[in-house]
Design an enzyme around this catalytic site. Structure first.
Site, PDB file in Angstrom:
ATOM      1  N   ASP A  91       0.834  -1.190   0.000  1.00 46.02           N
ATOM      2  CA  ASP A  91       0.000   0.000   0.000  1.00 46.02           C
ATOM      3  C   ASP A  91       0.867   1.238   0.000  1.00 46.02           C
ATOM      4  O   ASP A  91       2.043   1.208   0.344  1.00 46.02           O
ATOM      5  CB  ASP A  91      -1.007  -0.004   1.156  1.00 46.02           C
ATOM      6  CG  ASP A  91      -0.378   0.238   2.515  1.00 46.02           C
ATOM      7  OD1 ASP A  91       0.841   0.088   2.653  1.00 46.02           O
ATOM      8  OD2 ASP A  91      -1.122   0.583   3.442  1.00 46.02           O
ATOM      9  N   GLU A 134      -5.952   2.248  -0.973  1.00 47.15           N
ATOM     10  CA  GLU A 134      -4.626   2.327  -1.616  1.00 47.15           C
ATOM     11  C   GLU A 134      -3.854   1.023  -1.444  1.00 47.15           C
ATOM     12  O   GLU A 134      -2.633   1.004  -1.571  1.00 47.15           O
ATOM     13  CB  GLU A 134      -3.831   3.514  -1.069  1.00 47.15           C
ATOM     14  CG  GLU A 134      -3.302   3.355   0.338  1.00 47.15           C
ATOM     15  CD  GLU A 134      -4.300   3.687   1.440  1.00 47.15           C
ATOM     16  OE1 GLU A 134      -3.870   3.709   2.601  1.00 47.15           O
ATOM     17  OE2 GLU A 134      -5.486   3.921   1.162  1.00 47.15           O
TER      18      GLU A 134
END
Length: 185
Positions: A91, A134
């Site tokens: 991420d 994300e």
């Protein structure tokens, strides 16, 4: 009825010496062509719907649901054939800061670029998907842990390359977790 898309051509022939097509013949061929066009369009819509049900609409990588579906299949294959299987989770670090400082449109573009860069680091058999927000997951069939660590490092390095969005030069980094499936996992 007017169509804006051509799907093909229908050709009808008569042997030399036979009578011309009647109005009924032409009407029948027109109706057949209309039905064929509708069938082809429905087939296109079905394929498009099937595609859209499997991809993340922002990054166009696999969505979470399809990622899990393919992941289950790979895990079963790993258990059945005793082939190696590794996985990465990564991420963007401090992604909220990107969105807060530059807006969500810029954040979206950063996610698209990250996905594109990650895709370039994968093989055809690898499975890259957006896990959420994300976060991304990368399943690596036929890959042992040491190879997965090398791929993780490549991903980390390409993420560090600057990203140009709307005249901004952004620098981001990612955190990556790596694991290998085991018999008891």
């Amino acid at each position: 009825l007017y169509y804006t898309h051509v799907y093909g051509t229908l050709t009808a022939l008569r042997d030399i010496g036979e009578d011309d097509f009647t109005e009924n013949d032409v009407a029948l061929m027109e109706e057949f062509a209309k039905q064929a066009a509708i069938t082809l369009r429905n087939s296109e819509l079905y394929e498009e719907t099937k595609y859209l049900a499997t991809v993340d609409d922002l990054t166009l990588c696999l969505n979470r649901r399809y990622l899990f579906e393919l992941g289950e299949r790979e895990l079963k294959r790993h258990r059945r054939l005793k082939h190696s299987l590794s996985a990465l989770m990564f991420d963007l670090d401090h992604f909220k800061r990107v969105n807060d400082s530059h807006g969500h449109a810029v954040g979206d573009e950063v996610l698209r670029v990250l996905d594109e860069r990650a895709s370039l680091q994968t093989r055809e058999i690898d499975i890259l998907g957006r896990y959420g927000g994300e976060e991304f997951a990368l399943l690596l069939p036929e890959t042992q842990l040491n190879e997965a660590l090398e791929i993780a490092e490549r991903l980390r390095l390409v993420a560090l390359e600057s990203i140009n969005v709307e005249g901004l030069e952004l620098h981001v980094s990612i955190s990556v977790g790596v694991t290998e499936a085991r018999e008891d996992s």
